[in-house]
Design a protein around this motif. Structure first.
Motif, mmCIF file in Angstrom:
data_model
loop_
_atom_site.group_PDB
_atom_site.id
_atom_site.type_symbol
_atom_site.label_atom_id
_atom_site.label_comp_id
_atom_site.label_asym_id
_atom_site.label_seq_id
_atom_site.Cartn_x
_atom_site.Cartn_y
_atom_site.Cartn_z
ATOM 1 N N LEU A 159 -114.996 -18.033 -60.510
ATOM 2 C CA LEU A 159 -115.940 -17.068 -59.941
ATOM 3 C C LEU A 159 -115.469 -15.640 -60.198
ATOM 4 N N ARG A 160 -114.174 -15.442 -60.249
ATOM 5 C CA ARG A 160 -113.670 -14.100 -60.574
ATOM 6 C C ARG A 160 -114.051 -13.730 -62.006
ATOM 7 N N TYR A 170 -121.773 -7.646 -57.370
ATOM 8 C CA TYR A 170 -120.787 -7.458 -56.311
ATOM 9 C C TYR A 170 -121.377 -7.927 -54.987
ATOM 10 N N ASN A 198 -118.982 -14.040 -61.578
ATOM 11 C CA ASN A 198 -119.479 -14.228 -60.219
ATOM 12 C C ASN A 198 -120.942 -14.673 -60.232
ATOM 13 N N TYR A 253 -120.616 -16.561 -54.763
ATOM 14 C CA TYR A 253 -119.936 -15.293 -55.032
ATOM 15 C C TYR A 253 -118.606 -15.252 -54.274
ATOM 16 N N LEU A 254 -117.638 -14.619 -54.896
ATOM 17 C CA LEU A 254 -116.395 -14.343 -54.190
ATOM 18 C C LEU A 254 -116.655 -13.361 -53.057
ATOM 19 N N PRO A 300 -120.205 -8.427 -63.361
ATOM 20 C CA PRO A 300 -120.786 -9.332 -62.368
ATOM 21 C C PRO A 300 -121.442 -8.587 -61.219
#
Length: 267
Positions: free
Chosen positions: A27-28, A121, A31, A74-75, A119
């Motif tokens: 995911l990093r 945020y 995302n 998402y992170l 990505p």
């Protein structure tokens, strides 16, 4: 405020498993992936991936955002940030930031091929307040002036213009945008980041307010970012603004110093 013991236990339990750390790494890298995309990249059965993702979601390390019939993962950097704040001193941050910058630059030189896309945020925070109070804090010009340093001015109707005005008495507008969706007191979608002098393509910010008993979960999603520089800037800006908002609603006062004035760890 430090993490509660039960929250911290859940975070470290989630991070103890190498498969879950690998999910976070994926995911990093990119995302906002669906379950199917994560399974494909990891060669993992959907049931196994779902179980690991459920642990990460319960630990608040991953946030799920619905887009129509899709569930995007998402992170959530909020808890990792709190862990960093607890165990990394203010004096260590510049040194660690410099080391990280050297490492990142070396990795950039070593990479080949086309650049990856920037990505979306996503930031999640929990606030002891009602959804109506959070909504008012997001849309009231006087309140935004207190915790943001700018007054966000609009009638907040779909299609209306909103302005990010300075509070120094000049009345100067630094940013403008449009209101795309309004569902008081739970959802607000706006364009963000246009210059008042040169409007054009803008990023999109969604505020999602989810009440639960005497707290709310506020999820801020920032999409359509222009480039990696924009991502770095909002990754520093949103946590600072939202920390000030949370402090104002929970204590009646903003933080003693404007948090966005602190230098980010990574240049």
């Amino acid at each position: 405020m430090p993490l509660e013991t039960t929250e911290m236990d859940a975070v470290f339990k989630a991070l103890a498993d190498p498969t879950r750390r690998l999910l976070l790494d994926r995911l990093r890298e990119r995302n906002g992936q669906t379950l199917g995309e994560l399974c494909e990249r990891l060669g993992m059965a959907r049931q196994s991936a779902t179980q690991h993702l459920d642990v990460l979601v319960r630990a608040h390390l991953v946030t799920v955002v619905r887009r129509g019939r899709e569930r995007l993962h998402y992170l959530n950097p909020a808890l990792i940030h709190e862990i960093e704040e607890r165990w990394i001193s203010t004096f260590d941050k510049p040194r660690l930031g410099a080391i990280s910058a050297i490492k990142n630059r070396a990795e950039e030189y070593a990479m080949t091929g086309t650049p990856t896309s920037v990505p979306t945020y996503v930031y999640v925070t929990y606030i002891r307040a009602s959804s109506e109070h959070v909504w008012r804090a997001l849309t009231d010009a006087d309140l935004t002036a207190r915790y943001w340093g700018h007054a966000n001015v609009s009638d907040w109707e779909p299609g209306s213009r909103w302005e990010h005005r300075r509070t120094d008495g000049s009345g100067q507008v630094d940013l403008v945008g449009r209101v795309l969706e309004t569902e008081p007191p739970t959802r607000l979608v706006i364009t963000f980041g246009e210059s008042a002098d040169a409007p054009g393509d803008a990023s999109i910010v969604t505020f999602l307010v989810e009440p639960h008993h005497d707290i709310v979960r506020l999820t801020v999603t920032h999409e359509n970012l222009a480039d990696a520089t924009a991502l770095r800037e909002i990754s520093h800006g949103w946590p600072a603004v939202l920390a000030n908002l949370k402090s104002l609603l929970e204590t009646g006062e903003v933080l003693p110093r404007a948090p966005w004035e602190m230098s980010p760890v990574h240049p």
